[in-house]
Design an enzyme around this catalytic site. Sequence first.
Site, PDB file in Angstrom:
ATOM      1  N   HIS A 437      36.588  36.220  35.235  1.00  0.00           N
ATOM      2  CA  HIS A 437      37.428  35.361  36.103  1.00  0.00           C
ATOM      3  C   HIS A 437      36.762  34.136  36.682  1.00  0.00           C
ATOM      4  CE1 HIS A 437      35.821  37.054  39.809  1.00  0.00           C
ATOM      5  NE2 HIS A 437      35.642  38.248  39.058  1.00  0.00           N
ATOM      6  N   CYS A 456      32.429  42.583  37.762  1.00  0.00           N
ATOM      7  CA  CYS A 456      33.419  41.650  36.803  1.00  0.00           C
ATOM      8  C   CYS A 456      32.236  40.403  36.487  1.00  0.00           C
ATOM      9  CB  CYS A 456      34.521  41.215  37.480  1.00  0.00           C
ATOM     10  SG  CYS A 456      35.929  42.622  37.390  1.00  0.00           S
TER      11      CYS A 456
END
Length: 545
Positions: A437, A456
């Site tokens: 992301h 992440c």
Amino acid sequence: MSPVLLTRAISTIRPRFQAGLFALALGGFALGANVAPAQAQVTAFKQAVAEAASASDPVAQFYRETGYAAIWTGSDDASRTRRAALFRALGEAPIHGLPDRANEMNELMQILADIRTTRDLGRAEVAMSRALVGYASDLQTGLLEPRRIDDGIVRKKHQPDFAAYLTGIRDEAPVAYLRSLAPQTAQYQALLREKMRLEKLQDIGGWGPRVSAKKLERGDSGQPVIALRNRLIAMGYLPRSAARSYDTALERAVQQFQADHGLTADGVAGGGTLKEINKPVSARLKSVIVAMERERWLTPDRGSRHVLVNQTDFTAKIIDNGEVTFVTRSVIGKDNADRRSPEFSDEMEHLVINPSWYVPRSIVTKEYLPKLRSNPNAVSHIEITDSRGRKVNRGAVDFSQYTARTFPFAMRQPPSAKNALGLVKFMFPNKYNIYLHDTPQKSLFQREVRAFSHGCIRLAQPFEFAYALLARQTENPKDFFHRILNSGKETKVVLDQKVPVHIIYRTAFVTEKGQPEYRRDIYDRDAKVWAALERAGVVLPGVQG
């Protein structure tokens, strides 16, 4: 054992069978003049193979399906060639960073030498098949089970096809077939060459004396600078020179070394750079052997187009037909027990433009709930929602009554430029809740070590990454992306073709240009892999510790 020595050893073993049994010569098996009926011989051999193989289902299945026909213990040239090829391959196992199999070879030779009965012959047949299956699976899919080494290595190895190994050695040219079992990827072959290069360096004494200094930079002189220059010469970063000062040439060599080792390429040999320069050949050799084992864990079919995230390199790349077509810096999980990014492979299915951030339960209870107990208006940029997704009035809730176990609410950050996920996320749904992301924290990408996230993978150039992915399904991916982005609405965009994502961890790798590069073991995972390899019998020739 060399083929010549093996042939000599085999030719000296000539046990005699009693009448009615096989007359054995390991150069070839032949029926004696006075033997029992052939059918009885065949039946006895089949029974012996079936009995010996019962403990190994894949091997037993192969023999059941092939009518218990011998592939090793026949008297024909093909059987002799297979035997010799297997012994040669077992002898070469350490070349691939696998344990020495000398003891196993000796045991096989003894089993062959001790053949006296048809039952012995069947046991020898199965013993050689088991040796092949064990060697082939280690070489092709790895010696270790990743999940047993570290809880962050959640990679699933592809399962070896044991029967295919036996079929392959039976039907194909044995030497060529056994060589084909090693991973045929360009990376594995390059690592193999690097391993051999380092072993030669180790044999001649490595890169010379360590550099004893805290910091060296342009303008410095003296013995530490000479030691630095000599070490970089030995590593191939400088031509031979008698210069005694930290000059422009030495500064450029340090910069190149830094670039090849994931360091800030400022040309100053500070503490971090000197630590890497002073690492011995043996340390780099361990990294290469670990990287070879890790390469064996990856499926050979990685996708003609795939995303490759190397955690230690802090990069994310798009690979098309073996070539890097896009690369961006990345941020990975912080080096804490519950934040380290896991290693696994999956398939990217879609991206979300203007995403909401649905806060993971672990972050809600560990980080936000304690703040809400003290101040119900804490983290006000995050919405609190009930089980139906409805926004909760903070003023109507006594957060002090809840524990991490009893807290009944979820938390969500709506789309915005300040959203923790930035303006786009790339989804490959997995049980670890890991994805790629954007992020509003752009300054982190300038750091040398970029381990800051909750697990992440954050991308420095997420928009460009999206354009590259979408280019195969829309004529103008940039316009398409920004039209949705400018709407401000959370929008899911499905990829017409799923893209495999491989999140790996390599402290040693070879670039497309053939340059070996090394990275720091940020999570200490490679140290654990090496320790496991040592326990399994892998050693560095001529290296103590």
